[in-house]
Design a protein around this motif. Sequence first.
Motif, short mmCIF file in Angstrom:
data_model
loop_
_atom_site.label_atom_id
_atom_site.label_comp_id
_atom_site.label_asym_id
_atom_site.label_seq_id
_atom_site.Cartn_x
_atom_site.Cartn_y
_atom_site.Cartn_z
N UNK A 167 -8.03 -5.23 5.16
CA UNK A 167 -7.03 -5.36 4.10
C UNK A 167 -7.51 -6.35 3.05
N UNK A 168 -7.62 -5.85 1.82
CA UNK A 168 -7.93 -6.69 0.67
C UNK A 168 -7.09 -6.18 -0.50
N UNK A 169 -7.30 -6.73 -1.68
CA UNK A 169 -6.57 -6.23 -2.85
C UNK A 169 -6.83 -4.75 -3.06
N UNK A 170 -8.06 -4.32 -2.84
CA UNK A 170 -8.42 -2.92 -3.04
C UNK A 170 -7.65 -2.01 -2.09
N UNK A 171 -7.58 -2.40 -0.81
CA UNK A 171 -6.85 -1.59 0.17
C UNK A 171 -5.36 -1.57 -0.13
#
Length: 231
Positions: A167-171
């Motif tokens: 989980x990151x900003x992209x996900x």
Amino acid sequence: MIKGFRGTSLVDYPGKISAVIFFGGCNFRCPFCYNVDLVLPERLKDIPEIGIDEVLAEIQKRKGFISGVVITGGEPTLHPRLLRSLMERIKAEVSLPIKLDTNGSKPEVIKSLLKENLVNFIAIDFKAAPERYPELRGNFAQIEETLSVIAGHVPFEIRITAVPYFISHNELEKLAPFMEGAERVAIQRFMNEYEKLNPEIDLGAYSPEELKSLKVFLEGKVNVPVVLRNV
């Protein structure tokens, strides 16, 4: 199979003091899972099973104090007959609202439970971006179907364990379109200090400041309240 019972929880059912019932077994293999004993068959077999009568007796003792029941796991929807029987008896014998925690992989089971008015609230986990679900032995199409089954029938929340490996900003941006209609989205701190299902993967861990950054980012993408838990 019921493998655990917690008599009192202040955090598992939003706005309610609840009892928590744990089902064993799971069809996913999330590397960050810390309920290892409830997931791995070789460990699960060593945990004694608890009968419905015993569970109901414990809930009856607490009926004047608790205001809801949470059914979690593992993955409860892998045991549809037992799950339905348990819910039916909770409704009939103690008349308490029921929250179901699920990975969302069994939409047909949830549809059946909703049809019988056995569920009052659902928490569904978003574990990774849709294209990465095969890494968890999952299929995001099933989660999409579950969301369509739930929508408009009962309130639900989406839970995201903030594991940097998944989980990151992209996900979050990829998952945001699937969050509409939820009561809230809860971003949960990853408890890196516990035993993991796959300790060989460097999953990482976010700082409190980084978690707040994820929250602010997601708030800009959805029209749903976003909260932080365990920060």
